[in-house]
Design a protein around this motif. Sequence first.
Motif, mmCIF file in Angstrom:
data_model
loop_
_atom_site.group_PDB
_atom_site.id
_atom_site.type_symbol
_atom_site.label_atom_id
_atom_site.label_comp_id
_atom_site.label_asym_id
_atom_site.label_seq_id
_atom_site.Cartn_x
_atom_site.Cartn_y
_atom_site.Cartn_z
ATOM 1 N N GLU A 1 19.533 8.412 5.368
ATOM 2 C CA GLU A 1 18.424 7.637 4.783
ATOM 3 C C GLU A 1 17.077 8.159 5.270
ATOM 4 N N GLU A 2 17.044 8.517 6.564
ATOM 5 C CA GLU A 2 15.765 8.999 7.101
ATOM 6 C C GLU A 2 15.410 10.377 6.532
ATOM 7 N N VAL A 3 16.436 11.204 6.267
ATOM 8 C CA VAL A 3 16.163 12.499 5.619
ATOM 9 C C VAL A 3 15.588 12.246 4.227
ATOM 10 N N LEU A 4 16.173 11.283 3.521
ATOM 11 C CA LEU A 4 15.680 10.965 2.168
ATOM 12 C C LEU A 4 14.216 10.530 2.207
ATOM 13 N N ARG A 5 13.861 9.780 3.243
ATOM 14 C CA ARG A 5 12.471 9.323 3.365
ATOM 15 C C ARG A 5 11.551 10.471 3.781
ATOM 16 N N TYR A 6 11.970 11.178 4.831
ATOM 17 C CA TYR A 6 11.098 12.142 5.507
ATOM 18 C C TYR A 6 10.937 13.431 4.699
ATOM 19 N N ARG A 7 12.052 13.825 4.047
ATOM 20 C CA ARG A 7 11.989 15.038 3.213
ATOM 21 C C ARG A 7 12.607 14.699 1.855
ATOM 22 N N SER A 8 11.902 13.906 1.091
ATOM 23 C CA SER A 8 12.427 13.419 -0.185
ATOM 24 C C SER A 8 12.628 14.590 -1.152
ATOM 25 N N PRO A 9 13.878 14.789 -1.624
ATOM 26 C CA PRO A 9 14.131 15.933 -2.510
ATOM 27 C C PRO A 9 13.246 15.944 -3.749
ATOM 28 N N ILE A 10 13.030 14.767 -4.336
ATOM 29 C CA ILE A 10 12.089 14.699 -5.463
ATOM 30 C C ILE A 10 10.786 14.130 -4.928
ATOM 31 N N GLN A 11 9.748 14.919 -4.993
ATOM 32 C CA GLN A 11 8.468 14.493 -4.407
ATOM 33 C C GLN A 11 7.613 13.685 -5.378
ATOM 34 N N SER A 12 7.810 13.906 -6.666
ATOM 35 C CA SER A 12 6.955 13.166 -7.595
ATOM 36 C C SER A 12 7.665 12.873 -8.904
ATOM 37 N N ARG B 1 5.770 8.082 3.186
ATOM 38 C CA ARG B 1 5.141 8.254 4.502
ATOM 39 C C ARG B 1 3.902 7.361 4.622
ATOM 40 N N ASP B 2 3.926 6.241 3.936
ATOM 41 C CA ASP B 2 2.778 5.329 3.961
ATOM 42 C C ASP B 2 2.863 4.433 5.201
ATOM 43 N N SER B 3 1.819 4.471 6.033
ATOM 44 C CA SER B 3 1.871 3.713 7.294
ATOM 45 C C SER B 3 1.803 2.199 7.061
ATOM 46 N N GLU B 4 1.415 1.773 5.859
ATOM 47 C CA GLU B 4 1.429 0.330 5.547
ATOM 48 C C GLU B 4 2.880 -0.163 5.449
ATOM 49 N N THR B 5 3.785 0.736 5.154
ATOM 50 C CA THR B 5 5.182 0.352 4.945
ATOM 51 C C THR B 5 6.096 0.822 6.074
ATOM 52 N N PHE B 6 5.772 1.970 6.670
ATOM 53 C CA PHE B 6 6.656 2.543 7.700
ATOM 54 C C PHE B 6 5.888 2.723 9.008
ATOM 55 N N ARG C 1 12.758 9.417 12.417
ATOM 56 C CA ARG C 1 13.423 8.434 13.282
ATOM 57 C C ARG C 1 14.670 7.891 12.591
ATOM 58 N N PRO C 2 15.815 8.492 12.872
ATOM 59 C CA PRO C 2 17.030 8.067 12.169
ATOM 60 C C PRO C 2 17.435 6.628 12.477
ATOM 61 N N GLU C 3 16.909 6.049 13.545
ATOM 62 C CA GLU C 3 17.285 4.665 13.874
ATOM 63 C C GLU C 3 16.470 3.650 13.061
ATOM 64 N N ARG C 4 15.546 4.138 12.240
ATOM 65 C CA ARG C 4 14.670 3.279 11.457
ATOM 66 C C ARG C 4 15.479 2.272 10.624
ATOM 67 N N LYS C 5 15.181 1.000 10.768
ATOM 68 C CA LYS C 5 15.898 -0.013 10.013
ATOM 69 C C LYS C 5 15.032 -1.253 9.871
ATOM 70 N N PRO C 6 14.737 -1.781 8.711
ATOM 71 C CA PRO C 6 15.174 -1.235 7.429
ATOM 72 C C PRO C 6 14.414 0.053 7.090
ATOM 73 N N ASN C 7 14.951 0.805 6.158
ATOM 74 C CA ASN C 7 14.301 2.033 5.734
ATOM 75 C C ASN C 7 14.126 1.921 4.213
ATOM 76 N N ARG C 8 12.977 1.378 3.821
ATOM 77 C CA ARG C 8 12.798 1.025 2.403
ATOM 78 C C ARG C 8 12.212 2.182 1.590
ATOM 79 N N HIS C 9 12.732 3.393 1.826
ATOM 80 C CA HIS C 9 12.184 4.548 1.110
ATOM 81 C C HIS C 9 12.469 4.433 -0.395
ATOM 82 N N ILE C 10 11.694 5.178 -1.168
ATOM 83 C CA ILE C 10 11.930 5.167 -2.621
ATOM 84 C C ILE C 10 12.258 6.575 -3.118
ATOM 85 N N ALA C 11 13.067 7.276 -2.322
ATOM 86 C CA ALA C 11 13.456 8.638 -2.710
ATOM 87 C C ALA C 11 14.308 8.643 -3.984
#
Length: 377
Positions: A250-261, A292-297, A304-314
């Motif tokens: 999940e953290e990989v999906l957030r941090y390096r989202s395969p689809i950026q836009s 990577r919006d600091s308002e959300t994360f 940080r793989p321990e991030r929970k919840p991880n509400r990414h939108i990848a």
Amino acid sequence: MRREAPVRFDERRETWDVFRYEDVNRVLKDHDAFTANRSLEDGESSGNREEGMPMLQTMITTDPPEQIRLREFVNERFQPGSIREYQPRVKELTKDLLDDLEDEEQFDFADEFAAPLPVIVIAELLGIPADRRDQFKEWSDALVARPADDTQAEMQRVQQERHQAQQEMGGYFAKLLAERQGGADDDLITLAANTEGLSRGEKIGFCMLLLLAGNITTTNLLTNAIWSLEEQELTDAVRTGEINHNQAIEEVLRYRSPIQSLKRIAVADVELNGRHIQAGDVVTLWLGAANRDSETFDSPEEFRPERKPNRHIAFGTGVHFCLGAHLARMEADVALKQLLDRFERLDADLSDIRPLSGLYGLESLPCEVSGNASPAK
Ligand code: HEM
């Protein structure tokens, strides 16, 4: 950009850019005001359409209720319950792929593992005979190939190859769909062939979409996972279970989202974060920036793989939320677990990282491995 120009118009690319998590979410969820139908986009700014190439209508480029009609017949097959049923087969396919690497001490993780696995898995789900899989991979590569440079000749070459692959693959799917009409197998081509209310073109479009939507994206998720874990020196912690690998994925999906836009087109005049977007305007939604919006994360620039919840939108959000999200997660989970079980040591060479253009991933990721005595179960 999130702070200083969260919604801005880029004159050169003729598109609005949206960077904040909340705004990106809002646009994706408001399918009444923002359409996914790219045929409304004019001329140059379309990265997805080519001259002389009819766009096959699929769920990803339509809005409800059309989009629901094109998606609902297959939804069930991608829900967690069905995905759990596929898992043993994905384990076998992954094991076979690792067996092929058995004697190697060095291999290109991106090319020899992360690229073939999703193609083999989706080919299996669609019900493509195993002896056609190499051809299948060639077609899928040609369909997503990008020009090596921006010369006219190179662009033409890529476009021609893409066109040819699309024609050949379309013909091939049309043949399989016809053969499987009335059949009782549980593959996805048979399912589409026997679904009423879909035209022949929509069935072909569905098969092609599944192939395209899930391959490079999952390849990049796998490559980005090894890249990130190696970079952060966390590979062993994932191997021993000290770090939960689902959370790491999940953290990989957030941090390096395969689809950026993603793109949408406004169909009405809309206010977004104080800016006035007009009907007909193209809007580019930066998932990578939103994730990577600091308002959300908290500490968004840290992995940080321990991030929970991880509400990414990848995987996007709203009606077009990725159909294959559970499949991609399961594949990544199986792949990571088996890979780390199989090799006691895995060292990725990060000294010459070359990013892909367009999608977030790597062209290659050379790895050195040892201790591959214990075959994955
Ligand atoms: C890590 C891997 C993947 C990522 C990051 C990803 C990402 C996405 C995103 C962001 C969307 C939303 C598109 C939009 O709103 O315009 C999407 C839609 C979609 N994805 Fe995935 N995807 C992945 C894997 C897969 C796989 C394995 C499949 C195979 C079945 C798949 C099939 C689809 C389909 C069919 C849609 C369109 C859904 C709709 O329009 O209703 N994806 N994906």
